[in-house]
Write a protein that holds these residues in place. Sequence first.
Motif, PDB file in Angstrom:
ATOM      1  N   PRO A  56       0.812  -1.227   0.000  1.00 12.08           N
ATOM      2  CA  PRO A  56       0.000   0.000   0.000  1.00 12.08           C
ATOM      3  C   PRO A  56       0.842   1.272   0.000  1.00 12.08           C
ATOM      4  N   VAL A  57       2.005   1.237   0.632  1.00 12.32           N
ATOM      5  CA  VAL A  57       2.870   2.417   0.619  1.00 12.32           C
ATOM      6  C   VAL A  57       3.323   2.724  -0.806  1.00 12.32           C
ATOM      7  N   LEU A  58       3.672   1.678  -1.567  1.00 12.66           N
ATOM      8  CA  LEU A  58       4.037   1.887  -2.969  1.00 12.66           C
ATOM      9  C   LEU A  58       2.864   2.450  -3.760  1.00 12.66           C
ATOM     10  N   ALA A  59       1.663   1.934  -3.489  1.00  9.70           N
ATOM     11  CA  ALA A  59       0.487   2.437  -4.194  1.00  9.70           C
ATOM     12  C   ALA A  59       0.242   3.915  -3.872  1.00  9.70           C
ATOM     13  N   LEU A  60       0.421   4.278  -2.609  1.00  8.40           N
ATOM     14  CA  LEU A  60       0.279   5.686  -2.223  1.00  8.40           C
ATOM     15  C   LEU A  60       1.335   6.551  -2.892  1.00  8.40           C
ATOM     16  N   THR A  61       2.543   6.017  -2.985  1.00  8.65           N
ATOM     17  CA  THR A  61       3.605   6.748  -3.664  1.00  8.65           C
ATOM     18  C   THR A  61       3.260   6.967  -5.123  1.00  8.65           C
ATOM     19  N   GLY A  62       2.659   5.923  -5.744  1.00 15.54           N
ATOM     20  CA  GLY A  62       2.231   6.070  -7.125  1.00 15.54           C
ATOM     21  C   GLY A  62       1.176   7.136  -7.303  1.00 15.54           C
ATOM     22  N   GLY A  63       0.310   7.281  -6.312  1.00 11.42           N
ATOM     23  CA  GLY A  63      -0.698   8.327  -6.398  1.00 11.42           C
ATOM     24  C   GLY A  63      -0.141   9.711  -6.130  1.00 11.42           C
ATOM     25  N   PHE A  64       0.972   9.787  -5.410  1.00 12.58           N
ATOM     26  CA  PHE A  64       1.563  11.069  -5.056  1.00 12.58           C
ATOM     27  C   PHE A  64       2.592  11.536  -6.088  1.00 12.58           C
ATOM     28  N   ALA A  65       3.256  10.582  -6.751  1.00 14.77           N
ATOM     29  CA  ALA A  65       4.336  10.919  -7.677  1.00 14.77           C
ATOM     30  C   ALA A  65       3.901  11.830  -8.819  1.00 14.77           C
ATOM     31  N   PRO A  66       2.719  11.632  -9.427  1.00 10.96           N
ATOM     32  CA  PRO A  66       2.338  12.528 -10.522  1.00 10.96           C
ATOM     33  C   PRO A  66       2.263  13.994 -10.124  1.00 10.96           C
ATOM     34  N   ALA A  67       1.972  14.265  -8.846  1.00 10.94           N
ATOM     35  CA  ALA A  67       1.932  15.651  -8.388  1.00 10.94           C
ATOM     36  C   ALA A  67       3.306  16.305  -8.452  1.00 10.94           C
ATOM     37  N   LEU A  68       4.363  15.475  -8.388  1.00 15.67           N
ATOM     38  CA  LEU A  68       5.722  16.006  -8.446  1.00 15.67           C
ATOM     39  C   LEU A  68       6.291  15.998  -9.854  1.00 15.67           C
ATOM     40  N   SER A  69       6.035  14.901 -10.572  1.00 10.59           N
ATOM     41  CA  SER A  69       6.642  14.744 -11.895  1.00 10.59           C
ATOM     42  C   SER A  69       5.695  15.094 -13.039  1.00 10.59           C
ATOM     43  N   GLY A  70       4.396  15.086 -12.775  1.00  8.37           N
ATOM     44  CA  GLY A  70       3.447  15.342 -13.838  1.00  8.37           C
ATOM     45  C   GLY A  70       3.216  14.161 -14.755  1.00  8.37           C
ATOM     46  N   ASN A  71       3.803  13.009 -14.423  1.00  9.04           N
ATOM     47  CA  ASN A  71       3.676  11.800 -15.233  1.00  9.04           C
ATOM     48  C   ASN A  71       2.690  10.842 -14.547  1.00  9.04           C
ATOM     49  N   ALA A  72       1.511  10.671 -15.160  1.00  9.05           N
ATOM     50  CA  ALA A  72       0.483   9.825 -14.559  1.00  9.05           C
ATOM     51  C   ALA A  72       0.812   8.344 -14.630  1.00  9.05           C
ATOM     52  N   ALA A  73       1.838   7.983 -15.392  1.00 10.97           N
ATOM     53  CA  ALA A  73       2.193   6.566 -15.515  1.00 10.97           C
ATOM     54  C   ALA A  73       2.644   5.975 -14.188  1.00 10.97           C
TER      55      ALA A  73
END
Length: 216
Positions: A56-73
């Motif tokens: 779940p921590v990885l999943a949360l990171t995936g949801g947070f990462a686009p806010a920093l990088s702009g990459n929804a992938a």
Amino acid sequence: MNRMTEAGQPVYPLNYWLSPDLTKVIPPQAPSRLRQLVDAQGTLAAAWSSAISGGPVLALTGGFAPALSGNAAWVLVLGLIGAALTVVGVLSWKRVRGRLPKADRLLITRGPGSARGGTTMVAVLAGIIGAGFTTILPSAVERGTSVAVVGAYLLIVALLVACILAPSTVLGRARQSFRRRLHTAPGSAAQSNKTWSPGVTPTAMPGTGRSECQRG
């Protein structure tokens, strides 16, 4: 009369080793082969519990990462990896708890071995890391990136919980959990009549319907 092993060791029923009367006589910290095996099982279960909580921590990171990088992938990639890690962790955790480890393998852990110890370590590390983040927070507020900084810190704390607190809690309750499973699992009463000695280690948990043994 109790049977004897080839090495001349007495063989007692498994319920003898689990007897509360025996526990009262032997101090909790006194070493025994059964306790070593249960602790080794707890170490393996603790490792997989970290994988379960890390997913779940990885999943949360995936949801947070686009806010920093702009990459929804990142949502898809880290979400899938987190889900796979959790599934593998759950399956492996159940498998480990259903069997005692091999008698010729001794596992040693250097981390905290209780929920209290894990909580203390997480609190200390979170405090140290938080102190470092406070030094960059003012400049982040000026640039409008304070949400990203706070979010990154919370993810780090969640990772500490998954990698330290969760496994230390499982490890600290390993013996209690082992005893409870023996007394509550279907068929455990019948299996308690099986015999075991420090030189003969059951590789299957009582209650699974198997009585396979392995020489230690």
